[in-house]
Design an enzyme around this catalytic site. Structure first.
Site, mmCIF file in Angstrom:
data_model
loop_
_atom_site.group_PDB
_atom_site.id
_atom_site.type_symbol
_atom_site.label_atom_id
_atom_site.label_comp_id
_atom_site.label_asym_id
_atom_site.label_seq_id
_atom_site.Cartn_x
_atom_site.Cartn_y
_atom_site.Cartn_z
ATOM 1 N N ARG A 103 0.803 -1.212 0.000
ATOM 2 C CA ARG A 103 0.000 0.000 0.000
ATOM 3 C C ARG A 103 0.841 1.270 0.000
ATOM 4 N NH1 ARG A 103 -2.551 -4.193 1.882
ATOM 5 N NH2 ARG A 103 -0.465 -4.556 2.652
ATOM 6 N N THR A 104 1.798 1.352 0.911
ATOM 7 C CA THR A 104 2.510 2.617 1.084
ATOM 8 C C THR A 104 3.340 2.946 -0.159
ATOM 9 O OG1 THR A 104 2.623 2.057 3.423
ATOM 10 C CG2 THR A 104 3.967 3.892 2.695
ATOM 11 N N HIS A 158 5.003 5.822 11.584
ATOM 12 C CA HIS A 158 4.469 5.666 10.218
ATOM 13 C C HIS A 158 3.486 6.835 10.050
ATOM 14 C CE1 HIS A 158 3.265 4.056 6.501
ATOM 15 N NE2 HIS A 158 2.962 2.822 6.821
ATOM 16 N N ARG A 183 11.331 3.910 3.535
ATOM 17 C CA ARG A 183 10.891 2.888 4.507
ATOM 18 C C ARG A 183 12.117 2.063 4.880
ATOM 19 N NH1 ARG A 183 5.767 -1.052 4.630
ATOM 20 N NH2 ARG A 183 4.871 0.952 5.185
ATOM 21 N N LYS A 241 25.326 -5.212 -2.188
ATOM 22 C CA LYS A 241 26.786 -5.443 -2.247
ATOM 23 C C LYS A 241 27.505 -4.756 -1.093
ATOM 24 C CE LYS A 241 26.807 -5.357 -7.310
ATOM 25 N NZ LYS A 241 27.139 -4.451 -8.425
HETATM 26 N N1 CP Z 1 -0.081 0.044 5.892
HETATM 27 C C1 CP Z 1 1.101 -0.276 5.372
HETATM 28 O O1 CP Z 1 2.141 0.293 5.722
HETATM 29 O O2 CP Z 1 1.048 -1.271 4.420
HETATM 30 P P1 CP Z 1 2.275 -1.727 3.522
HETATM 31 O O3 CP Z 1 3.268 -2.398 4.423
HETATM 32 O O4 CP Z 1 1.710 -2.634 2.473
HETATM 33 O O5 CP Z 1 2.886 -0.488 2.919
#
Ligand code: CP
Length: 317
Positions: free
Chosen positions: A65-66, A145, A115, A93
């Site tokens: 999603r993110t 988040h 991320r 590497k």
């Molecule tokens: N909600 C969320 O962070 O989903 P993903 O890990 O799929 O990005």
């Protein structure tokens, strides 16, 4: 933290955490997202706000999603988007995070969406990028988040705009959840008077009350009379050791079924950041039922991420 996030004029320079952001900022992001909501329904789903800008999606952890909603958000703002595949990049590497950033900066990028499994990774990058480069935290370890929390409160506001009258229960693996931490900060800042965290004792952080929440170790009591239930999955990738006897046992005590949901308010919203684990934390009848706004959360993720990207680049607000 906010010093890094806001510049000396109080403008949003990076978007790293909800902690320390004012109510006015949260409302501004949500209002800006409202203004972008219609772009999705235009014939040409684009606005030119980030034309000529380059956004790099730098994901060192899995995401559905993110990552995709950040990519769509950047494209709908007309930015050029680069998705670095970490598995086949020089990181594999042994290249350091900072060297990766320096090399991408040499390509004149304007924004990193990051991320990372390590808490603090986005802050680290924000401390080292050139002054004109922006960093957005797309989830760092157990820490934060922030865009997930913003899209969650945006979704709540669409259905229940009076935050000051809400009872909200966050249910599941609170201990390992960056989503829960960011949600708690966002809900508190927006004035939600009662925030409950519901989990087995082993999945609640020590002294969790200090975050301004009320802990419950029984699901039925924890969701009694609430307006919103925010479900969380078991974050096994961040667990070291056994925190629950088994997934089956967990579902028996903490799985959200229709029968249990009846304890909440009749118009209760059921939310989940995804990915959902059916039959572990949530029953299909609830995930797909009339109370669920789980897929709405995903759709709102695009508008909220467009808002955050436009604001850090000084192109909105
Ligand atoms: N909600 C969320 O962070 O989903 P993903 O890990 O799929 O990005």
């Amino acid at each position: 933290m906010s010093d890094l996030q806001l510049d000396s004029q109080g403008r949003l320079r990076h978007f790293l955490t909800v902690e320390g952001l004012s109510r006015e900022w949260l409302l501004k992001i949500m209002d800006t997202a409202e203004s972008f909501g219609s772009v999705t329904y235009q014939k040409v789903k684009k606005v030119p706000l980030l034309r000529g800008k380059t956004v790099v999606n730098l994901f060192f952890e899995t995401s559905t999603r993110t990552r995709t909603t950040f990519e769509l958000a950047a494209k709908r703002l007309s930015a050029d988007v680069l998705n670095l595949n970490v598995q086949v990049s020089a990181t594999a590497k042994g290249e350091s995070l900072l060297d990766t950033i320096r090399n991408l900066e040499a390509m004149s990028v304007d924004m990193f969406v990051v991320r990372h499994p390590d808490s603090g990774a986005a802050h680290f990058i924000a401390r080292h990028v050139a002054p004109e480069v922006c960093v957005i935290n797309a989830g760092d370890g157990r820490h934060a988040h922030p865009t997930q929390a913003l899209l969650d409160v945006f979704t709540i506001r669409r259905h229940k705009p009076d935050f000051a009258s809400l009872k909200v229960a966050i249910v599941g693996d609170i201990l390992h959840s960056r989503v829960a931490r960011s949600q708690i900060h966002a809900l508190k800042t927006l004035g939600v008077p009662e925030i409950r965290v519901v989990a087995p004792r082993t999945l609640l952080p020590k002294a969790v009350e200090s975050l301004g929440v009320v802990p419950y170790c029984e699901l039925e009591a924890g969701i009694e009379g609430v307006d919103v239930i925010l479900m969380l999955r078991l974050q096994k990738e961040r667990m070291q050791g056994a925190f629950i006897p088994s997934e089956h046992e967990y579902y028996r005590s903490f799985g959200l079924t229709s029968a249990r949901l009846a304890r909440a308010k009749p118009d209760c919203l059921v939310m989940h950041p995804g990915p959902i684990n059916r039959g572990v934390e949530i029953a299909s009848e609830v995930a797909d039922g009339v109370h669920s706004v789980i897929l709405e959360q995903v759709s709102h993720g695009i508008a909220v991420r467009m808002a955050v990207m436009a604001l850090v680049m000084g192109r909105a607000g």
